[in-house]
Design an enzyme around this catalytic site. Structure first.
Site, short mmCIF file in Angstrom:
data_model
loop_
_atom_site.label_atom_id
_atom_site.label_comp_id
_atom_site.label_asym_id
_atom_site.label_seq_id
_atom_site.Cartn_x
_atom_site.Cartn_y
_atom_site.Cartn_z
N MET A 159 47.51 45.16 36.03
CA MET A 159 46.65 44.38 36.17
C MET A 159 46.91 42.50 35.46
O MET A 159 47.74 42.70 35.01
CB MET A 159 45.55 44.47 34.39
CG MET A 159 44.68 46.26 34.87
SD MET A 159 43.53 45.22 36.31
CE MET A 159 42.82 44.70 35.60
N MET A 172 33.13 51.41 36.39
CA MET A 172 33.27 50.69 34.44
C MET A 172 32.31 51.80 34.28
O MET A 172 31.85 51.89 34.74
CB MET A 172 33.36 49.54 34.53
CG MET A 172 34.60 48.34 35.02
SD MET A 172 34.26 46.98 34.53
CE MET A 172 34.59 45.95 36.12
N SER A 180 36.75 42.30 46.11
CA SER A 180 36.47 43.35 45.02
C SER A 180 34.90 42.70 45.17
O SER A 180 34.19 41.67 44.25
CB SER A 180 36.79 43.08 43.41
OG SER A 180 35.98 43.14 42.63
N ASP A 221 34.81 48.60 42.13
CA ASP A 221 35.49 48.91 40.44
C ASP A 221 34.45 49.75 39.40
O ASP A 221 33.52 49.62 39.74
CB ASP A 221 35.57 46.90 39.64
CG ASP A 221 36.78 46.97 40.03
OD1 ASP A 221 37.81 46.87 39.76
OD2 ASP A 221 36.27 45.58 41.04
N MET A 258 38.37 52.03 36.02
CA MET A 258 38.29 52.02 34.83
C MET A 258 37.02 52.65 33.79
O MET A 258 36.75 52.65 33.50
CB MET A 258 38.10 50.28 34.28
CG MET A 258 39.17 49.38 34.55
SD MET A 258 39.10 48.01 35.79
CE MET A 258 37.60 48.71 36.99
N HIS A 300 37.33 46.86 47.22
CA HIS A 300 38.34 46.99 46.03
C HIS A 300 36.74 47.44 45.83
O HIS A 300 36.22 46.49 44.94
CB HIS A 300 38.85 46.00 45.08
CG HIS A 300 39.32 46.83 44.15
ND1 HIS A 300 40.54 46.70 43.84
CD2 HIS A 300 38.69 45.79 43.08
CE1 HIS A 300 40.99 47.22 42.79
NE2 HIS A 300 39.76 47.01 42.44
N GLY A 327 37.96 38.87 43.15
CA GLY A 327 36.35 39.30 43.72
C GLY A 327 35.82 37.58 43.63
O GLY A 327 34.96 37.16 44.72
N THR A 328 35.92 37.09 42.50
CA THR A 328 35.48 35.29 41.99
C THR A 328 36.53 34.71 43.79
O THR A 328 34.85 34.50 44.39
CB THR A 328 35.51 34.96 41.32
OG1 THR A 328 35.34 35.91 39.93
CG2 THR A 328 34.90 33.43 41.26
N ASP A 354 45.11 42.47 40.05
CA ASP A 354 43.90 42.52 39.98
C ASP A 354 43.35 41.50 38.94
O ASP A 354 44.08 41.77 37.29
CB ASP A 354 43.75 43.92 39.76
CG ASP A 354 42.09 44.19 39.42
OD1 ASP A 354 41.34 42.80 40.49
OD2 ASP A 354 41.43 45.13 39.43
N GLY A 355 42.93 40.77 39.07
CA GLY A 355 42.36 39.50 38.22
C GLY A 355 42.78 38.20 37.73
O GLY A 355 44.59 38.45 37.76
N GLY A 356 41.61 37.89 38.37
CA GLY A 356 41.93 36.12 38.91
C GLY A 356 43.09 35.94 39.51
O GLY A 356 43.93 34.87 39.49
N GLY A 359 38.01 44.53 32.71
CA GLY A 359 36.65 44.94 32.27
C GLY A 359 36.23 43.81 32.42
O GLY A 359 34.67 44.67 33.16
N PHE A 360 36.27 42.96 33.11
CA PHE A 360 35.82 42.08 33.50
C PHE A 360 36.28 41.36 34.70
O PHE A 360 37.43 41.23 34.76
CB PHE A 360 34.49 41.11 32.71
CG PHE A 360 34.48 41.54 31.38
CD1 PHE A 360 32.75 42.06 31.57
CD2 PHE A 360 34.92 41.81 30.32
CE1 PHE A 360 32.46 42.73 30.62
CE2 PHE A 360 33.73 42.92 29.23
CZ PHE A 360 32.54 42.94 29.69
N GLY A 361 35.81 40.36 35.56
CA GLY A 361 35.42 39.54 36.53
C GLY A 361 35.48 38.53 35.93
O GLY A 361 35.02 37.91 35.41
N GLY A 362 36.40 37.39 36.95
CA GLY A 362 36.17 35.67 36.22
C GLY A 362 36.81 35.89 35.21
O GLY A 362 36.85 34.58 34.53
N HIS A 422 38.61 51.62 42.36
CA HIS A 422 39.83 50.92 40.89
C HIS A 422 39.15 51.79 39.54
O HIS A 422 38.42 51.06 39.22
CB HIS A 422 39.37 49.65 40.97
CG HIS A 422 40.52 49.14 39.33
ND1 HIS A 422 40.38 48.33 39.30
CD2 HIS A 422 40.69 50.03 38.36
CE1 HIS A 422 41.43 48.36 37.90
NE2 HIS A 422 40.97 48.80 37.79
C1 DX5 Z 1 38.78 43.71 36.86
C2 DX5 Z 1 38.15 44.62 37.55
C3 DX5 Z 1 39.07 43.14 39.11
C4 DX5 Z 1 37.85 42.02 39.45
C5 DX5 Z 1 38.91 40.85 39.41
O1 DX5 Z 1 38.60 44.90 35.56
O2 DX5 Z 1 39.28 44.94 37.80
O3 DX5 Z 1 38.92 43.37 40.29
O4 DX5 Z 1 36.65 42.23 40.49
O5 DX5 Z 1 37.39 39.45 39.33
P1 DX5 Z 1 38.06 38.41 39.95
O6 DX5 Z 1 38.73 38.88 41.33
O7 DX5 Z 1 37.11 37.46 39.62
O8 DX5 Z 1 39.37 37.95 38.18
ZN ZN Z 2 40.04 46.56 40.17
#
Ligand code: DX5
Ligand code: ZN
Length: 215
Positions: free
Chosen positions: A133, A33, A5, A31, A64, A29, A193-194, A171-173, A138-141, A62
């Site tokens: 999800m 938003m 991501s 994102d 959102m 990927h 992502g991270t 997706d997420g963590g 909404g947020f990465g990390g 993706h």
């Molecule tokens: C958050 C995004 C994810 C995000 C995941 O809403 O949909 O795609 O980038 O980030 P990580 O992998 O850092 O949790």
């Molecule tokens: Zn995503």
């Protein structure tokens, strides 16, 4: 399949970030938003259109965003390989899936943290991908929520017993310490992502994640 991501990449150097995982990642990927469906704001169509010319990686968009019926097909027209929108934002998900396919992309349905998957299982024949999800969108990390893998298990059972052709994406963590559990629950497509762009060597991180998912 691993889909890094770009939310965790340097937004001033997106083409370089894509290049860093070309050859190792399966999809990129993206994102989107809109500050309405989620409280965060990222990028939209102009950036996707420009980035599309800068890499050969297929785009996994993706969305959102509110009102996907209005906006989603434009991402397909911009050359996205797959366009996923949120079930919570759509009044007629099957109609949007049809429009996406007509516009030339695959169609994905996303289920946010607080949405049960059961109400959407019957819609899956209209889709190519189900995104579950593993955080609140909404947020990465953010920290991975293992309880949400119950939804992946339920979806996997449904897909297998119904003989559906459908990817199940998480997706997420998703990271080196969580990806194996996702794969075990039945996911076959992994957004990170991270764990990718926060790593010193993003391509090596993708390869490690793929190895861990394959068991
Ligand atoms: C958050 C995004 C994810 C995000 C995941 O809403 O949909 O795609 O980038 O980030 P990580 O992998 O850092 O949790
Ligand atoms: Zn995503």
């Amino acid at each position: 399949m691993i889909a890094p991501s770009i939310l965790a990449a340097d937004f001033a150097r997106l083409a370089d970030s894509a290049a860093a995982v070309e050859g190792s990642a399966d999809w990129l990927h993206v994102d989107v938003m809109d500050y309405h469906f989620v409280p965060n704001l990222t990028i939209g169509l102009p950036v996707v259109q420009s980035l599309r010319k800068a890499t050969t990686l297929p785009f996994d968009c993706h969305l959102m965003i509110a009102d996907p019926a209005r906006w989603a097909p434009q991402y397909a027209e911009a050359g996205a390989y797959n366009v996923t929108f949120h079930a919570e934002a759509a009044t007629d998900p099957a109609a949007i899936a049809k429009d996406l396919r007509a516009a030339g992309s695959r169609a994905g349905l996303a289920i946010d943290r607080d949405t049960p998957v059961e109400g959407y299982l019957d819609l899956l024949p209209h889709f190519d991908l189900l995104l579950i999800m593993t955080i609140k969108a909404g947020f990465g990390g953010q920290a991975f929520i293992p309880e949400l893998l119950d939804k992946v298990r339920a979806a996997r059972r449904h897909v297998d017993t119904g003989h559906l052709e459908l990817r199940i994406e998480v997706d997420g963590g998703v990271a080196e310490d969580t990806i194996a559990a996702c794969a075990e629950a039945g996911a076959d497509t992994f957004v990170a992502g991270t764990a990718v762009f926060g790593a010193e060597d993003p391509a090596a991180a993708v390869r490690r994640l793929r190895a861990l998912a394959s068991g």
